[in-house]
Design a protein around this motif. Structure first.
Motif, mmCIF file in Angstrom:
data_model
loop_
_atom_site.group_PDB
_atom_site.id
_atom_site.type_symbol
_atom_site.label_atom_id
_atom_site.label_comp_id
_atom_site.label_asym_id
_atom_site.label_seq_id
_atom_site.Cartn_x
_atom_site.Cartn_y
_atom_site.Cartn_z
ATOM 1 N N ASP A 60 -51.058 3.914 44.839
ATOM 2 C CA ASP A 60 -50.780 3.460 46.516
ATOM 3 C C ASP A 60 -50.834 2.208 46.636
ATOM 4 O O ASP A 60 -51.737 1.147 46.198
ATOM 5 C CB ASP A 60 -52.048 4.125 47.247
ATOM 6 N N GLY A 61 -49.789 1.545 47.296
ATOM 7 C CA GLY A 61 -49.688 0.133 47.730
ATOM 8 C C GLY A 61 -50.254 -0.117 49.087
ATOM 9 O O GLY A 61 -50.810 0.811 49.701
ATOM 10 N N PHE A 62 -50.202 -1.261 49.320
ATOM 11 C CA PHE A 62 -50.515 -1.676 50.873
ATOM 12 C C PHE A 62 -49.338 -1.899 51.814
ATOM 13 O O PHE A 62 -48.403 -2.500 51.154
ATOM 14 C CB PHE A 62 -51.459 -2.986 50.641
ATOM 15 N N ILE A 63 -49.605 -1.519 52.867
ATOM 16 C CA ILE A 63 -48.641 -1.967 53.806
ATOM 17 C C ILE A 63 -48.922 -2.759 55.021
ATOM 18 O O ILE A 63 -50.288 -2.463 55.396
ATOM 19 C CB ILE A 63 -47.833 -0.576 54.412
ATOM 20 N N CYS A 64 -48.258 -3.635 55.604
ATOM 21 C CA CYS A 64 -48.840 -4.317 56.659
ATOM 22 C C CYS A 64 -48.525 -3.815 58.020
ATOM 23 O O CYS A 64 -47.127 -3.361 58.299
ATOM 24 C CB CYS A 64 -48.006 -5.804 56.574
ATOM 25 N N LEU A 70 -46.039 -12.657 64.172
ATOM 26 C CA LEU A 70 -45.569 -12.315 62.859
ATOM 27 C C LEU A 70 -44.682 -11.298 62.798
ATOM 28 O O LEU A 70 -43.569 -11.236 62.277
ATOM 29 C CB LEU A 70 -46.669 -11.631 62.049
ATOM 30 N N ALA A 71 -44.700 -10.296 63.841
ATOM 31 C CA ALA A 71 -43.868 -9.325 63.962
ATOM 32 C C ALA A 71 -42.594 -9.738 64.607
ATOM 33 O O ALA A 71 -41.445 -9.473 64.106
ATOM 34 C CB ALA A 71 -44.239 -8.025 64.855
ATOM 35 N N CYS A 113 -39.846 -6.586 55.056
ATOM 36 C CA CYS A 113 -40.720 -6.621 54.428
ATOM 37 C C CYS A 113 -41.428 -8.080 54.537
ATOM 38 O O CYS A 113 -40.616 -8.695 54.933
ATOM 39 C CB CYS A 113 -40.749 -6.209 52.900
ATOM 40 N N VAL A 114 -42.738 -8.108 54.146
ATOM 41 C CA VAL A 114 -43.258 -9.350 54.264
ATOM 42 C C VAL A 114 -43.652 -9.961 52.798
ATOM 43 O O VAL A 114 -43.992 -9.088 51.758
ATOM 44 C CB VAL A 114 -44.427 -9.316 55.290
ATOM 45 N N SER A 115 -44.062 -11.201 52.710
ATOM 46 C CA SER A 115 -44.560 -11.823 51.461
ATOM 47 C C SER A 115 -45.880 -12.193 52.010
ATOM 48 O O SER A 115 -46.258 -12.482 52.887
ATOM 49 C CB SER A 115 -43.717 -12.882 50.867
ATOM 50 N N SER A 116 -46.927 -12.803 50.756
ATOM 51 C CA SER A 116 -47.853 -13.351 51.199
ATOM 52 C C SER A 116 -47.955 -14.537 51.847
ATOM 53 O O SER A 116 -48.779 -14.964 52.789
ATOM 54 C CB SER A 116 -48.657 -13.626 49.758
ATOM 55 N N PHE A 174 -44.551 -3.175 57.766
ATOM 56 C CA PHE A 174 -43.720 -3.910 56.805
ATOM 57 C C PHE A 174 -44.149 -3.572 55.289
ATOM 58 O O PHE A 174 -45.593 -3.967 55.141
ATOM 59 C CB PHE A 174 -43.742 -5.489 56.991
ATOM 60 N N PRO A 175 -43.627 -3.250 54.463
ATOM 61 C CA PRO A 175 -44.279 -3.202 52.949
ATOM 62 C C PRO A 175 -44.461 -4.582 52.608
ATOM 63 O O PRO A 175 -43.671 -5.560 53.299
ATOM 64 C CB PRO A 175 -42.646 -2.719 52.318
#
Length: 300
Positions: free
Chosen positions: A165-169, A177-178, A188-191, A263-264
């Motif tokens: 399982d990954g994480f989703i924002c 942010l949105a 999708c978003v980056s760190s 966002f992934p």
């Protein structure tokens, strides 16, 4: 301690009247009194204060009442399912899970099982993963669904991985942010996108000290910001809806919401998500646990 003692104690605690308690229990008053005295002697404490005019619970009696009621409830529930089991009328499936957001997945897995076997009775236990795993080790649960717990070890218990399982924002659609992602048409978003914004961090209480005191973090945390800690994904959703920040949550717990953007996360680490159960249940192809695991693999 026996069930008759507990029945007398619980009934007298509710009525605070020996005559009424005796009537409800179909016993004589002296018999009720003997059972209460016997329980008090065995516990080496007084459960009731008695005068010629009244009966009241002592402080110990008040504290013992919920436990006594629970012991009786467990006893009668166990007796009922044992009787039903031998008649092939009822098959209880006891499922442990750590967050209410897992209910959607559990329902999806259970639905085809219940359609084909109407004698299965699901019992759900919502608690922290470590507490549910202890119940599983003690055979008080049949399975526990969720993320793998690296601290848990029991030779009698297996973990069946369903996926990594990954994480989703998740973030309010009105959050900066949105809005920025919408403006830039980012899916999708980056760190680096997340780093400037306050984070809502959902960590179960039993992992909180371990995670932060030893630096064991699997998601980036900008300590320069006034981040928010909470205990469950449900709480993280509430805080995100309120505009408190963004949250990174496991994919299988991400429930759609019209006021939230999803966002992934590009750099997301992945962790095993699956089902803990006793080893013998996996090898019994006719067991309900084995069927649950089979349906879970199809549902994920």
């Amino acid at each position: 301690m026996n069930t008759q003692q507990l029945e007398c104690f619980v009934t007298l605690a509710k009525t605070l009247n020996y005559a009424k308690a005796a009537e409800q229990l179909s016993m004589t008053q002296p018999a009720v009194s003997r059972q209460i005295k016997s329980l008090e002697n065995e516990m080496n404490t007084r459960l009731f204060q008695r005068t010629t005019r009244s009966v009241t619970l002592t402080q110990v009696g008040w504290q013992f009442l919920p436990d006594a009621s629970q012991i009786l409830a467990i006893y009668y529930r166990s007796r009922e399912w044992m009787e039903s089991f031998h008649k092939n009328e009822r098959n209880v499936l006891r499922i442990g899970y750590a967050d209410s957001h897992a209910n959607r997945l559990i329902s999806k897995i259970l639905s085809p099982i219940l359609d084909s076997q109407n004698n299965i009775v699901p019992e759900l236990t919502l608690d922290q993963t470590d507490a549910n795993l202890r119940r599983l080790s003690l055979s008080q649960l049949d399975l526990v669904i969720g993320m793998r717990d690296a601290k848990f070890a029991d030779e009698a218990i297996d973990f069946v991985k369903l996926r990594d399982d990954g994480f989703i924002c998740i973030v309010s659609k009105a959050h900066e942010l949105a809005l920025e992602c919408k403006k830039r048409r980012k899916k999708c978003v980056s760190s680096s996108d997340l780093w400037l914004h306050r984070q809502i961090i959902a960590i179960p209480p039993y992992l909180l000290k371990h995670t932060f005191s030893r630096g064991h973090r699997i998601i980036p945390v900008n300590d320069e910001l006034d981040n928010v800690l909470c205990a469950t994904i449900s709480e993280a959703y509430s805080l995100a809806l309120a505009g408190a920040g963004f949250a990174l949550i496991p994919e299988h717990l991400a429930l759609p919401h019209k006021e939230l953007a999803f966002f992934p996360w590009d750099e997301s680490p992945h962790a095993p998500m699956g089902i803990y159960c006793r080893k013998e249940a996996i090898h019994d192809k006719d067991s309900v646990v084995c069927k649950f695991i089979g349906e879970a693999k199809l549902a994920i």
